[in-house]
Design an enzyme around this catalytic site. Structure first.
Site, PDB file in Angstrom:
ATOM      1  N   SER A 198       1.008  -1.283   0.067  1.00 31.01           N
ATOM      2  CA  SER A 198      -0.096  -0.113   0.218  1.00 31.01           C
ATOM      3  C   SER A 198       0.610   0.996  -0.089  1.00 31.01           C
ATOM      4  CB  SER A 198      -0.653  -0.128   0.985  1.00 31.01           C
ATOM      5  OG  SER A 198      -2.032   0.929   1.086  1.00 31.01           O
ATOM      6  N   ASP A 293     -10.290  -4.337  -4.611  1.00 28.34           N
ATOM      7  CA  ASP A 293      -9.170  -3.098  -3.940  1.00 28.34           C
ATOM      8  C   ASP A 293      -9.814  -1.816  -4.268  1.00 28.34           C
ATOM      9  OD1 ASP A 293      -7.398  -1.697  -2.791  1.00 28.34           O
ATOM     10  OD2 ASP A 293      -5.848  -2.946  -2.925  1.00 28.34           O
ATOM     11  N   HIS A 323      -7.646  -5.376   0.156  1.00 30.67           N
ATOM     12  CA  HIS A 323      -6.725  -4.372   0.197  1.00 30.67           C
ATOM     13  C   HIS A 323      -6.670  -5.140   1.460  1.00 30.67           C
ATOM     14  CE1 HIS A 323      -3.971  -1.227  -0.146  1.00 30.67           C
ATOM     15  NE2 HIS A 323      -4.118  -0.922   1.328  1.00 30.67           N
TER      16      HIS A 323
END
Length: 355
Positions: A198, A293, A323
């Site tokens: 991320s 996601d 995610h």
């Protein structure tokens, strides 16, 4: 007594969660509800069950009214999903000197690894606002043990106290430290990879870009787990999966407002790496995305841009996952299964480079 109950709460919640995940598949499906299908994909039962349990406990996202509350929420969630530390890994605390003070770090090594080998400098996710060495301890242990490499996990400065580009400055300093101290870390200067999830994937990609363009020793590999790479556009996946799939549209807006409050700066390729004028000659990339996601489409756009620029790329979408799955490995079998595939690909990529 209230303090004792409060301290025990994450442990009790974690035990309850694991008990639910241990139930027979038909019962888990009954609790999770009918399969969720969007964009030609079906959400994994483990992911759907986790999201259902979060909804039942009132958890709706990662953002909060303040950074401190968001960090406390992340710490609480980490305790819920934690199990006994993964064995077979030697862990040592480190301090990385920078112009802004020492950065805490942890060096992970498989217990049976004694020879010099590859080192992965890892940057944790959390929107540049939350997350730390503890939140990603299990993931780093897993990467070290099953990919058979050393991992240097870096605790960079967080926003809003330290907005963009402070986190990147720290990420670059940590990578430079790894290159310059490779022998002490059990590696060599030409065998250093970068990686992250991320926001950490964003930092890893930016480090790869900055070092390549500056003519410095560039990483041998960039491992990008559902990376954020473009802060200037809303893509279709954000509209499809911006609510109800762990990372929300509100979370993404809030995190970006903390990290880069000046909107005119968000097109800077040090933040929006996808917008860089030239991606040629960047390190080999392994880009992992998830079907459910909001960051999916920008990660895949980056993988394509790298490939178009002649960079060797392995792009892997896990169509049934959400995610952040790498941080919840102990909870569900499907999350761990995906991680085993990831570490296998990392090991193969590094072996092919003969590092």
């Amino acid at each position: 007594m209230p303090n004792v109950i409060e301290a025990l709460q994450p442990t009790l919640e974690g035990a309850a969660m694991r008990a639910v995940f241990a139930l027979p598949q038909p019962i888990r499906r009954l609790i999770a509800g009918a399969p969720i299908r969007i964009d030609g994909q079906e959400l994994a039962l483990d992911a759907q069950l986790l999201l259902k349990l979060q909804k039942l406990t009132g958890q709706t996202g990662l953002a909060a009214s303040t950074a401190e509350k968001a960090r406390a929420g992340m710490a609480h969630a980490t305790k819920i999903t934690s199990v006994a530390p993964l064995g077979g890994v030697v862990v040592a605390e480190r301090a990385i000197p920078t112009d802004n003070g020492d950065l805490p770090a942890r060096l992970y090594r498989p217990q049976d690894l004694t020879d010099t080998g590859p080192l992965l400098v890892f940057y944790h996710g959390g929107g540049w606002v939350i997350g730390d060495l503890d939140s990603h301890d299990d993931l780093c242990r897993f990467l070290a043990k099953h990919a058979g490499l050393r991992v240097l996990s870096v605790d960079y400065r967080l926003a809003p106290e330290y907005p963009f580009p402070a986190a990147l400055d720290d990420a670059l300093a940590a990578y430079s430290y790894a290159v310059n101290n490779a022998a002490d870390l059990g590696s060599s200067s030409d065998a250093i990879a970068v990686g992250g999830d991320s926001a950490g994937g964003n930092l890893a990609a930016a480090v790869a870009l900055q070092t390549t363009r500056s003519g410095a020793q560039k990483p041998v590999l960039q491992l990008l787990l559902y990376p954020a790479v473009d802060a200037t556009r809303r893509r279709r996946s954000r509209e499809l999966f911006g609510n109800g799939f762990l990372l929300t549209d509100h979370d993404m807006t809030w995190f970006m407002d903390q990290y880069s409050p000046v909107e005119s700066e968000r097109g800077d390729p040090r933040l929006s790496v996808l917008l860089a004028d030239d991606l040629a000659e960047l390190p080999t990339a392994y880009v992992v995305t998830c079907g459910f996601d909001p960051l999916r489409d920008e990660g895949e756009a980056y993988a394509k841009a790298l490939s178009d620029a002649g960079v060797p790329v392995v792009a892997r979408r896990f169509p049934d996952l959400i995610h952040g799955f790498a941080n919840i490995r102990p909870v569900g079998h499907r999350f761990e299964e995906a991680l085993f595939e990831i570490v296998g690909t990392v090991r193969a990529a590094l072996d092919l480079r003969k590092v």
